[in-house]
Write an enzyme that holds these catalytic residues in place. Structure first.
Site, PDB file in Angstrom:
ATOM      1  N   HIS A  72      40.902  48.446  41.667  1.00  0.00           N
ATOM      2  CA  HIS A  72      40.600  47.730  42.904  1.00  0.00           C
ATOM      3  C   HIS A  72      40.691  46.227  42.722  1.00  0.00           C
ATOM      4  O   HIS A  72      40.966  45.500  43.689  1.00  0.00           O
ATOM      5  CB  HIS A  72      39.213  48.107  43.419  1.00  0.00           C
ATOM      6  CG  HIS A  72      39.159  49.418  44.120  1.00  0.00           C
ATOM      7  ND1 HIS A  72      39.005  50.614  43.450  1.00  0.00           N
ATOM      8  CD2 HIS A  72      39.262  49.746  45.433  1.00  0.00           C
ATOM      9  CE1 HIS A  72      39.002  51.609  44.326  1.00  0.00           C
ATOM     10  NE2 HIS A  72      39.158  51.113  45.534  1.00  0.00           N
ATOM     11  N   GLY A  73      40.444  45.726  41.543  1.00  0.00           N
ATOM     12  CA  GLY A  73      40.527  44.284  41.332  1.00  0.00           C
ATOM     13  C   GLY A  73      40.248  43.904  39.896  1.00  0.00           C
ATOM     14  O   GLY A  73      39.471  44.577  39.195  1.00  0.00           O
TER      15      GLY A  73
END
Length: 467
Positions: A322-323
């Protein structure tokens, strides 16, 4: 190009007419789809299009290699190596380089790790996942290599290019290679999903972001405990409305083009535990993590201890996907630990409690644990996340009598009654599909006008487009 912009709407209408004017040729329709997909990506950046073209060529060659040497460890290693290289170069190099430099400095070495200045290409995470499904399916002899133009469309298909859902090659490639004439699939449902997406994105997600979420998360130390809790509740629903709304939109668009996308959401806040939540939230990603990370690591084959460890690793990878920041690792770790604790609980108490209120309590505990994890997901830094959690410790009964406190109680009431809201929404959506064909477009158009008029100004953005 934002899929809710006027420009996209006009372009799609023209494309829709042209696309179905050549319905006698699936090959021509595929060519139009590929051209449109590349054109949309080029509106973000020509560099992003070049990255996708280069990646498609690499995947095509790897697919041929996997078909020639199926099941070989070398081909699996090459697949993993290519995926890691692309993710590292375009998404994670700054994160890992800064981490390595910190480690070196801790032992007294001051080395500079090179970092290439590149932008994260739009849709990278999703078309890489699509390629994993394609290559693994060939390596397992489940699928024959696709023609270059079919593979290119599979990776670039514009409804799912920006933010998913994650398509499986074994499900999607047969739709590209469709025999005979394509048809618009479930037109009533397609238009209804687009209308539902407008409600979720234009009205609900945008309003929550503007009124409850952004002001608090942007200044975490300047808010009361009740305002923070309201923002946490708000973000829990904002990200759901935003992402599920996007999924509704692209699912409706795909149906209008004659394609079916996988189910991605099934009212996740009805879940009574984290395992059920992940069976309802971002379903295509959850199944991808299960089938291509958790099971290959060992799954349930090596006992409870190792299966729990593999599950934790899979959730950490999910968080990192996701990041590239510590916040997302913490978010993934919280879900991994929560799933592990739930597994231990069900091993100790395999039967679900049946006493009055047990179901409601399980749902509320699950929701609040998920909401706690969302704090790390939304916050800009770990420090901001801990500031918000520290602020929540000041909650009191006296604070609930304030205006913000009353909103918290109202929001909590909505959460308690959520199953009833879900039933009502399902009935309303089903009823809308029974409207006569002559009236349906007029009623839908009036409904959309009211929603857009009542919504905050501006075009809503897609949260997951940045992943």
């Amino acid at each position: 190009m934002n899929y809710f912009s006027i420009e996209f709407g006009l372009c799609f209408l023209l494309f829709f007419v042209l696309y179905w004017s050549v319905c006698w040729s699936t090959r021509l329709q595929n060519l139009l789809l590929l051209t449109a997909s590349y054109g949309i990506l080029a509106t973000f950046s020509l560099d992003f299009l070049c990255v996708l073209l280069g990646y498609t060529a690499v995947v095509y060659l790897l697919g041929r290699l996997c078909a020639r040497y199926p099941g070989r460890s070398l081909t699996r290693l090459l697949i993993l190596l290519i995926i890691v290289i692309f993710f590292y170069c375009f998404k994670y190099q700054d994160f890992f380089a800064s981490g390595m430099q910190s480690v070196f400095q801790a032992v007294g070495l001051y080395l500079s790790v090179p970092v290439f200045q590149v932008l994260l290409p739009v849709g990278l995470s999703f078309y890489v996942f699509h390629s994993v499904s394609y290559l693994v399916s060939i390596n397992r002899s489940e699928l024959n290599p696709a023609a270059p133009h079919d593979l290119a469309l599979y990776l670039a298909f514009f409804p799912s290019l920006i933010a998913g859902p994650v398509n499986r090659a074994t499900d999607f490639l047969p739709q590209i290679r469709a025999q005979g004439i394509r048809q618009i699939l479930n037109p009533y449902r397609a238009l209804g999903l687009i209308a539902l997406a407008t409600v979720k994105l234009f009205l609900l997600s945008s309003w929550l972001a503007n009124e409850w979420v952004d002001p608090i998360f942007d200044t975490p130390t300047a808010s009361s405990p009740e305002q923070i809790l309201l923002a946490v509740y708000g973000y829990s629903f904002q990200i759901y409305f935003n992402f599920s709304g996007y999924t509704n939109l692209v699912t409706g668009i795909a149906l209008l083009l004659g394609f079916r996308l996988p189910e991605n959401f099934n009212y996740p806040y009805l879940a009574h535990n984290l395992k059920e939540f992940w069976a309802r939230w971002h379903i295509s990603l959850s199944r991808f993590i299960r089938d291509y990370i958790y099971i290959p690591l060992g799954g349930n084959r090596q006992g409870a201890l190792f299966s729990t460890l593999y599950m934790l690793v899979a959730m950490l990878i999910s968080g990192l996907w996701h990041g590239a920041s510590a916040n997302f690792l913490v978010w993934g770790a919280l879900h991994g630990v929560g799933l592990a604790l739930y597994r231990l609980w069900t091993h100790w108490r395999p039967e679900r409690a049946t006493w009055p209120g047990a179901s409601l309590l399980a749902r509320l505990l699950t929701f609040h644990y998920i909401a706690l994890a969302w704090i790390f997901f939304r916050s800009s830094t770990l420090g901001d996340a801990f500031d918000l959690i520290k602020g929540l410790t000041g909650l009191s009964l006296q604070g609930l009598s304030t205006a913000s406190g009353l909103r918290v109680l109202a929001c909590l009431t909505v959460i308690v009654c959520y199953p009833s809201w879900v039933s009502f929404i399902r009935e309303m959506f089903a009823a809308s599909l029974r409207i006569p064909a002559i009236i349906y477009p007029i009623a839908l158009g009036l409904f959309l006008c009211v929603i857009i008029f009542a919504s905050p100004s501006g075009v809503p953005s897609f949260i997951y487009a940045s992943f």
